[in-house]
Motif scaffolding. Structure first.
Motif, PDB file in Angstrom:
ATOM      1  N   GLU A   1       1.834  -0.788  -5.984  1.00  0.00           N
ATOM      2  CA  GLU A   1       0.584  -0.384  -6.617  1.00  0.00           C
ATOM      3  C   GLU A   1      -0.357   0.196  -5.572  1.00  0.00           C
ATOM      4  O   GLU A   1      -0.419  -0.284  -4.432  1.00  0.00           O
ATOM      5  N   PRO A   2      -1.119   1.221  -5.940  1.00  0.00           N
ATOM      6  CA  PRO A   2      -2.071   1.810  -4.989  1.00  0.00           C
ATOM      7  C   PRO A   2      -3.023   0.792  -4.382  1.00  0.00           C
ATOM      8  O   PRO A   2      -3.341   0.857  -3.193  1.00  0.00           O
ATOM      9  N   GLY A   3      -3.471  -0.177  -5.180  1.00  0.00           N
ATOM     10  CA  GLY A   3      -4.413  -1.173  -4.665  1.00  0.00           C
ATOM     11  C   GLY A   3      -3.816  -2.016  -3.558  1.00  0.00           C
ATOM     12  O   GLY A   3      -4.507  -2.405  -2.608  1.00  0.00           O
ATOM     13  N   VAL A   4      -2.523  -2.304  -3.668  1.00  0.00           N
ATOM     14  CA  VAL A   4      -1.833  -3.053  -2.607  1.00  0.00           C
ATOM     15  C   VAL A   4      -1.733  -2.187  -1.360  1.00  0.00           C
ATOM     16  O   VAL A   4      -2.038  -2.622  -0.240  1.00  0.00           O
ATOM     17  N   LEU A   5      -1.304  -0.927  -1.531  1.00  0.00           N
ATOM     18  CA  LEU A   5      -1.128  -0.041  -0.376  1.00  0.00           C
ATOM     19  C   LEU A   5      -2.450   0.273   0.319  1.00  0.00           C
ATOM     20  O   LEU A   5      -2.470   0.528   1.525  1.00  0.00           O
ATOM     21  N   ARG A   6      -3.545   0.233  -0.422  1.00  0.00           N
ATOM     22  CA  ARG A   6      -4.864   0.468   0.193  1.00  0.00           C
ATOM     23  C   ARG A   6      -5.430  -0.782   0.837  1.00  0.00           C
ATOM     24  O   ARG A   6      -6.530  -0.758   1.395  1.00  0.00           O
ATOM     25  N   GLY A   7      -4.685  -1.878   0.772  1.00  0.00           N
ATOM     26  CA  GLY A   7      -5.125  -3.099   1.439  1.00  0.00           C
ATOM     27  C   GLY A   7      -6.114  -3.913   0.659  1.00  0.00           C
ATOM     28  O   GLY A   7      -6.754  -4.818   1.212  1.00  0.00           O
ATOM     29  N   ARG A   8      -6.229  -3.661  -0.643  1.00  0.00           N
ATOM     30  CA  ARG A   8      -7.224  -4.383  -1.435  1.00  0.00           C
ATOM     31  C   ARG A   8      -6.766  -5.781  -1.823  1.00  0.00           C
ATOM     32  O   ARG A   8      -7.600  -6.646  -2.100  1.00  0.00           O
ATOM     33  N   ARG A   9      -5.456  -5.979  -1.881  1.00  0.00           N
ATOM     34  CA  ARG A   9      -4.982  -7.301  -2.294  1.00  0.00           C
ATOM     35  C   ARG A   9      -3.542  -7.500  -1.851  1.00  0.00           C
ATOM     36  O   ARG A   9      -2.841  -6.557  -1.493  1.00  0.00           O
ATOM     37  N   PHE A  10      -3.126  -8.756  -1.878  1.00  0.00           N
ATOM     38  CA  PHE A  10      -1.735  -9.138  -1.625  1.00  0.00           C
ATOM     39  C   PHE A  10      -0.916  -8.776  -2.859  1.00  0.00           C
ATOM     40  O   PHE A  10      -1.371  -8.944  -3.989  1.00  0.00           O
ATOM     41  N   GLY A  11       0.306  -8.289  -2.661  1.00  0.00           N
ATOM     42  CA  GLY A  11       1.103  -7.953  -3.833  1.00  0.00           C
ATOM     43  C   GLY A  11       2.535  -7.607  -3.500  1.00  0.00           C
ATOM     44  O   GLY A  11       2.949  -7.576  -2.332  1.00  0.00           O
ATOM     45  N   ASN A  12       3.294  -7.341  -4.552  1.00  0.00           N
ATOM     46  CA  ASN A  12       4.700  -6.996  -4.417  1.00  0.00           C
ATOM     47  C   ASN A  12       4.877  -5.557  -3.949  1.00  0.00           C
ATOM     48  O   ASN A  12       4.064  -4.684  -4.254  1.00  0.00           O
ATOM     49  N   ALA A  13       5.963  -5.337  -3.223  1.00  0.00           N
ATOM     50  CA  ALA A  13       6.371  -3.998  -2.817  1.00  0.00           C
ATOM     51  C   ALA A  13       7.886  -3.930  -2.913  1.00  0.00           C
ATOM     52  O   ALA A  13       8.583  -4.863  -2.513  1.00  0.00           O
ATOM     53  N   VAL A  14       8.390  -2.844  -3.468  1.00  0.00           N
ATOM     54  CA  VAL A  14       9.834  -2.647  -3.600  1.00  0.00           C
ATOM     55  C   VAL A  14      10.316  -1.737  -2.475  1.00  0.00           C
ATOM     56  O   VAL A  14       9.759  -0.653  -2.260  1.00  0.00           O
TER      57      VAL A  14
ATOM     58  N   PRO B   1       0.497   1.666 -13.032  1.00  0.00           N
ATOM     59  CA  PRO B   1       1.219   2.687 -12.264  1.00  0.00           C
ATOM     60  C   PRO B   1       1.394   2.286 -10.799  1.00  0.00           C
ATOM     61  O   PRO B   1       0.563   1.573 -10.222  1.00  0.00           O
ATOM     62  N   ALA B   2       2.487   2.749 -10.229  1.00  0.00           N
ATOM     63  CA  ALA B   2       2.769   2.501  -8.820  1.00  0.00           C
ATOM     64  C   ALA B   2       2.905   3.829  -8.088  1.00  0.00           C
ATOM     65  O   ALA B   2       3.133   4.872  -8.695  1.00  0.00           O
ATOM     66  N   ARG B   3       2.772   3.747  -6.780  1.00  0.00           N
ATOM     67  CA  ARG B   3       2.945   4.912  -5.919  1.00  0.00           C
ATOM     68  C   ARG B   3       4.325   4.852  -5.284  1.00  0.00           C
ATOM     69  O   ARG B   3       4.813   3.776  -4.929  1.00  0.00           O
ATOM     70  N   VAL B   4       4.943   6.002  -5.108  1.00  0.00           N
ATOM     71  CA  VAL B   4       6.233   6.116  -4.432  1.00  0.00           C
ATOM     72  C   VAL B   4       6.006   6.824  -3.111  1.00  0.00           C
ATOM     73  O   VAL B   4       5.552   7.971  -3.070  1.00  0.00           O
TER      74      VAL B   4
END
Length: 281
Positions: A207-220, A243-246
């Motif tokens: 998720e964009p929010g995870v990649l922007r460092g806003r929160r802890f989250g899953n990444a594939v 939505p997720a970012r690739v």
């Protein structure tokens, strides 16, 4: 079993609960020690409730021709959501599921039985140990979703582990892993550095929010030795409710930065998630 009655049981390595979904007649949520692990709809096995599982499903859908049977190894069992999904979308697939918790596997198959026609073999074993004994070039796909409690065990975070995964996969095989981290992503970057040593193609989905460092989250993490259709994958993930970012190519190399592969001697478990990151009420 009465479809309205939750089930709770101590397993070999935790306390598991199966709770019915009031909105879907034969759907169940599995939690272990209070953390959501899996969601299964017995009437509709292609329904993937968790966002990260849908992203894994999008990758699986794009491997080879739609509907073609695959040889798949799943490290981590949960409620067997993805094995059920592949049995429905790719009939005839041969699947091995490896999970350390025999009691959890027993609970799941007792209360959420597998389809009769599915070729799914269950193995109560250590994931790394089982993988090291698996034959060379024996799998089309390897899916890793292994958490000891809420952390990926250290023995599955090293360069040596990545090499074992590459050995077991066929030349056109695909590796997928569910990981979790937060900024500054020291763990996640190291995992991509590991797999960059043995696979030519890498993809990150989050998720964009995870990649922007806003929160802890899953990444594939997706790894292959051949090009993947990242444009189609990006379209699928962008169409999800969340939505997720690739990321791939130059963007992913920038993300990895100066991260170095981690050997067995230095490997550590994934970071502990903050309180409430994956919990339910």
């Amino acid at each position: 079993m009465n479809d309205s009655i939750p089930v709770a049981r101590s397993t070999d390595f935790g306390f598991a609960k199966l709770m019915p979904d009031v909105d879907r007649e034969r759907a169940w949520l599995l939690t272990v020690d209070g953390a959501p692990q899996s969601y299964v709809d017995l009437d509709e096995p292609t329904h993937l409730e968790f966002e990260y599982v849908r992203r894994l499903g999008h990758v699986l859908d794009g491997i080879r021709e739609p509907g073609r049977a695959l040889d798949v190894v799943h490290l981590g069992g949960g409620a067997l959501t993805l094995p059920r999904y592949l049995a429905a979308t790719r009939p005839g697939s041969r699947q091995d599921v490896v999970d350390f918790d025999r009691g959890l596997l027993d609970l799941v198959v007792e209360h959420l039985p597998l389809p009769d026609a599915a070729s799914i073999a269950l193995h109560a074993a250590d994931a790394r140990g089982w993988l090291e004994k698996a034959p060379d070039a024996s799998a089309d796909v390897l899916v890793a979703d292994v958490f000891g409690g809420s952390r990926v065990p250290a023995q599955l975070t090293s360069l040596e582990y990545a090499r074992e995964a590459a050995r077991v996969l066929r030349g056109d095989g695909v590796y997928l892993a569910n990981l979790a981290d937060s900024a500054p992503f020291a763990f996640l970057r190291s995992q991509f550095a590991n797999f960059a040593e043995v696979f030519e193609e890498l993809v990150l989905i989050a998720e964009p929010g995870v990649l922007r460092g806003r929160r802890f989250g899953n990444a594939v993490l997706v790894a292959a030795r051949r090009p993947l259709d990242t444009a189609a994958l990006a379209r699928r993930t962008a169409a999800d409710a969340f939505p997720a970012r690739v990321e791939h190519g130059t963007g992913l190399r920038t993300f990895i930065g100066a991260a170095r592969p981690v050997r067995d001697q230095q490997a550590v478990a994934s970071p502990e998630p903050p309180d409430g990151a994956f919990g339910i009420g």
